[in-house]
Scaffold this motif. Structure first.
Motif, mmCIF file in Angstrom:
data_model
loop_
_atom_site.group_PDB
_atom_site.id
_atom_site.type_symbol
_atom_site.label_atom_id
_atom_site.label_comp_id
_atom_site.label_asym_id
_atom_site.label_seq_id
_atom_site.Cartn_x
_atom_site.Cartn_y
_atom_site.Cartn_z
ATOM 1 N N ARG A 1 18.682 3.645 -3.563
ATOM 2 C CA ARG A 1 18.494 2.296 -3.023
ATOM 3 C C ARG A 1 17.490 2.293 -1.869
ATOM 4 O O ARG A 1 16.712 1.341 -1.731
ATOM 5 C CB ARG A 1 19.841 1.728 -2.552
ATOM 6 C CG ARG A 1 20.792 1.444 -3.702
ATOM 7 C CD ARG A 1 21.943 0.561 -3.264
ATOM 8 N NE ARG A 1 22.771 0.189 -4.410
ATOM 9 C CZ ARG A 1 23.472 -0.919 -4.476
ATOM 10 N NH1 ARG A 1 23.473 -1.777 -3.472
ATOM 11 N NH2 ARG A 1 24.200 -1.186 -5.541
ATOM 12 N N ARG A 2 17.533 3.327 -1.055
ATOM 13 C CA ARG A 2 16.579 3.413 0.062
ATOM 14 C C ARG A 2 15.147 3.491 -0.471
ATOM 15 O O ARG A 2 14.241 2.824 0.056
ATOM 16 C CB ARG A 2 16.889 4.639 0.919
ATOM 17 C CG ARG A 2 15.973 4.816 2.142
ATOM 18 C CD ARG A 2 16.263 6.115 2.863
ATOM 19 N NE ARG A 2 15.981 7.267 2.018
ATOM 20 C CZ ARG A 2 14.772 7.777 1.840
ATOM 21 N NH1 ARG A 2 13.719 7.231 2.434
ATOM 22 N NH2 ARG A 2 14.600 8.839 1.071
ATOM 23 N N LYS A 3 14.940 4.282 -1.504
ATOM 24 C CA LYS A 3 13.602 4.419 -2.074
ATOM 25 C C LYS A 3 13.158 3.127 -2.763
ATOM 26 O O LYS A 3 11.980 2.755 -2.686
ATOM 27 C CB LYS A 3 13.584 5.588 -3.059
ATOM 28 C CG LYS A 3 13.649 6.941 -2.362
ATOM 29 C CD LYS A 3 13.672 8.104 -3.336
ATOM 30 C CE LYS A 3 13.636 9.420 -2.574
ATOM 31 N NZ LYS A 3 13.717 10.592 -3.480
ATOM 32 N N GLU A 4 14.104 2.472 -3.430
ATOM 33 C CA GLU A 4 13.783 1.175 -4.030
ATOM 34 C C GLU A 4 13.344 0.179 -2.954
ATOM 35 O O GLU A 4 12.397 -0.578 -3.134
ATOM 36 C CB GLU A 4 15.023 0.610 -4.740
ATOM 37 C CG GLU A 4 15.075 0.896 -6.204
ATOM 38 C CD GLU A 4 16.142 0.080 -6.913
ATOM 39 O OE1 GLU A 4 15.964 -0.218 -8.108
ATOM 40 O OE2 GLU A 4 17.163 -0.250 -6.272
ATOM 41 N N ARG A 5 14.067 0.209 -1.834
ATOM 42 C CA ARG A 5 13.747 -0.709 -0.741
ATOM 43 C C ARG A 5 12.373 -0.386 -0.138
ATOM 44 O O ARG A 5 11.626 -1.289 0.239
ATOM 45 C CB ARG A 5 14.836 -0.628 0.331
ATOM 46 C CG ARG A 5 14.732 -1.689 1.408
ATOM 47 C CD ARG A 5 16.015 -1.822 2.205
ATOM 48 N NE ARG A 5 16.442 -0.573 2.806
ATOM 49 C CZ ARG A 5 17.487 0.141 2.401
ATOM 50 N NH1 ARG A 5 18.227 -0.272 1.385
ATOM 51 N NH2 ARG A 5 17.818 1.264 3.004
ATOM 52 N N LEU A 6 12.052 0.903 -0.065
ATOM 53 C CA LEU A 6 10.731 1.297 0.433
ATOM 54 C C LEU A 6 9.616 0.730 -0.436
ATOM 55 O O LEU A 6 8.597 0.255 0.071
ATOM 56 C CB LEU A 6 10.622 2.830 0.473
ATOM 57 C CG LEU A 6 11.158 3.539 1.713
ATOM 58 C CD1 LEU A 6 11.102 5.045 1.512
ATOM 59 C CD2 LEU A 6 10.398 3.136 2.959
ATOM 60 N N LEU A 7 9.824 0.781 -1.760
ATOM 61 C CA LEU A 7 8.819 0.231 -2.674
ATOM 62 C C LEU A 7 8.717 -1.284 -2.531
ATOM 63 O O LEU A 7 7.622 -1.848 -2.546
ATOM 64 C CB LEU A 7 9.158 0.599 -4.118
ATOM 65 C CG LEU A 7 8.980 2.063 -4.512
ATOM 66 C CD1 LEU A 7 9.388 2.274 -5.958
ATOM 67 C CD2 LEU A 7 7.547 2.527 -4.296
ATOM 68 N N GLU A 8 9.884 -1.936 -2.384
ATOM 69 C CA GLU A 8 9.878 -3.393 -2.185
ATOM 70 C C GLU A 8 9.149 -3.753 -0.895
ATOM 71 O O GLU A 8 8.373 -4.714 -0.843
ATOM 72 C CB GLU A 8 11.318 -3.922 -2.133
ATOM 73 C CG GLU A 8 12.016 -3.897 -3.481
ATOM 74 C CD GLU A 8 13.500 -4.198 -3.364
ATOM 75 O OE1 GLU A 8 13.972 -4.437 -2.224
ATOM 76 O OE2 GLU A 8 14.194 -4.191 -4.397
ATOM 77 N N GLU A 9 9.410 -2.981 0.168
ATOM 78 C CA GLU A 9 8.756 -3.246 1.447
ATOM 79 C C GLU A 9 7.258 -2.970 1.361
ATOM 80 O O GLU A 9 6.454 -3.651 1.994
ATOM 81 C CB GLU A 9 9.390 -2.391 2.546
ATOM 82 C CG GLU A 9 10.786 -2.862 2.934
ATOM 83 C CD GLU A 9 11.473 -1.937 3.915
ATOM 84 O OE1 GLU A 9 11.046 -0.765 4.028
ATOM 85 O OE2 GLU A 9 12.436 -2.378 4.570
ATOM 86 N N SER A 10 6.908 -1.954 0.544
ATOM 87 C CA SER A 10 5.491 -1.659 0.350
ATOM 88 C C SER A 10 4.791 -2.824 -0.343
ATOM 89 O O SER A 10 3.669 -3.205 0.009
ATOM 90 C CB SER A 10 5.334 -0.377 -0.478
ATOM 91 O OG SER A 10 3.979 -0.081 -0.687
ATOM 92 N N ASN A 11 5.486 -3.417 -1.344
ATOM 93 C CA ASN A 11 4.939 -4.596 -2.015
ATOM 94 C C ASN A 11 4.819 -5.764 -1.039
ATOM 95 O O ASN A 11 3.825 -6.503 -1.050
ATOM 96 C CB ASN A 11 5.840 -5.001 -3.188
ATOM 97 C CG ASN A 11 5.792 -3.996 -4.331
ATOM 98 O OD1 ASN A 11 4.814 -3.273 -4.484
ATOM 99 N ND2 ASN A 11 6.839 -3.942 -5.121
ATOM 100 N N LEU A 12 5.852 -5.914 -0.198
ATOM 101 C CA LEU A 12 5.825 -6.976 0.806
ATOM 102 C C LEU A 12 4.695 -6.746 1.792
ATOM 103 O O LEU A 12 4.018 -7.687 2.218
ATOM 104 C CB LEU A 12 7.167 -7.030 1.544
ATOM 105 C CG LEU A 12 7.287 -8.061 2.676
ATOM 106 C CD1 LEU A 12 7.039 -9.467 2.148
ATOM 107 C CD2 LEU A 12 8.656 -7.964 3.336
#
Length: 243
Positions: free
Chosen positions: A17-28
Motif C-alpha cells: 500500500r505504501r508503494k501504491e501510494r508513492l505511485l499515486e503521489e508521483s502521478n499527483l
C-alpha cells in the motif's frame, strides 16, 4: 506460528500500500507540476495585460490633460475677449465639441480603470493559486523516473507474495484477516506494547496478556487468535515480549 505469519503478511501488505501510494503521489506530483505551468502561463498573460492597461492609463491621462487645457483656454477667451457673434458661436461649438470628446476620454479612463482592477484581481488569485500548488508539490515525496520504475516493477511480485501467503492460511484466519484489513486500511494486527494495544492504547487485561505470552504449541488455527476487546484488532506480541 499463525500470529507471526499474520504479522509478516501485514508488513508485506502495508509495504504494498505504501508503494501504491508513492505511485499515486508521483502521478499527483506530475499533475500539480502541469497545473503550476498552466497557472504561470496565465500569470504571464495577465501581467502583459496589466502593462497594456498601465500604458493606456498614461496615454489617456495625457490626452485628458490636453483636452482639459484646451477647454479651459477656450473658456478663458470667451470670458475676456470681445468677439463678434459669429466668433462666439464658433468658439462655443468648439468648446462643446472639446467637452464631448473629454467626456468620452473620461469614460475610456473609467473603463480602463475597472478592467485593470479586474485583471489585477485575477492576477492576485492566480498568484495565490500558484503558491498553494507549489506548497502542495513540496509536501509530496518526489520520485525520479528510475525510482518510480523500480517501485512499479516491484508491485506485481509483492502482490503475488501476499496472495501466496494468504492462500496458505487456515480459511477462518484468512477471512478474519481480510475482513479486518478492509476495516483498518490494511493493518488488521496491532502490536502489544507496555501491556497496551498499540492501536487504541487501552491497557489489556492480565488474562489477555497471559494468553499472548503463552501462544507456543497452539493448534495454528484461527481459534488461537486473540483480539482487542475495544478496537477488535488481532493482537500481536513479539517474540521478546512473549518471554
Amino acid at each position: 506460528m499463525l500470529i507471526d505469519k499474520l504479522w509478516e503478511l501485514q508488513e508485506l501488505q502495508l509495504d504494498y500500500r505504501r508503494k501504491e501510494r508513492l505511485l499515486e503521489e508521483s502521478n499527483l506530483s506530475s499533475l500539480l507540476s502541469h497545473k503550476i505551468d498552466e497557472t504561470e502561463q496565465q500569470l504571464a498573460g495577465l501581467r502583459e495585460q496589466l502593462e497594456t492597461f498601465r500604458a493606456d492609463e498614461v496615454r489617456i491621462g495625457e490626452k485628458l490633460d490636453d483636452l482639459s487645457a484646451k477647454v479651459h483656454e477656450a473658456g478663458a477667451k470667451l470670458g475676456k475677449e470681445e468677439m463678434s457673434e459669429d466668433k462666439v458661436q464658433k468658439l462655443e461649438e468648439k468648446m462643446k465639441k472639446l467637452t464631448l470628446e473629454k467626456e468620452k476620454v473620461e469614460d475610456a479612463q473609467g473603463r480602463n480603470f475597472h478592467d485593470r482592477q479586474d485583471v489585477e484581481d485575477q492576477t492576485r488569485a492566480s498568484e495565490l493559486l500558484a503558491e498553494k500548488l507549489r506548497k502542495e508539490l513540496e509536501s509530496i515525496p518526489q520520485l525520479n523516473a528510475t525510482s518510480r520504475a523500480a517501485v512499479k516493477k516491484s508491485l506485481p511480485t509483492l502482490r503475488k507474495e501476499i496472495e501466496n501467503r494468504k492462500a496458505k492460511l487456515p480459511l477462518k484466519a484468512k477471512l478474519i484477516f481480510e475482513s479486518l484489513s478492509e476495516k483498518f486500511s490494511g493493518a488488521p494486527v496491532a502490536r502489544v506494547a507496555s501491556s497496551t494495544c498499540d492501536y487504541c492504547h487501552v491497557r489489556l487485561p492480565q488474562k489477555t496478556l497471559f494468553s499472548l505470552r503463552n501462544v507456543e504449541g497452539r493448534s495454528g488455527d484461527a481459534e488461537e487468535l486473540i483480539r482487542c476487546e475495544i478496537c477488535g484488532k488481532i493482537l500481536y506480541a513479539g517474540i521478546k515480549d512473549r518471554e
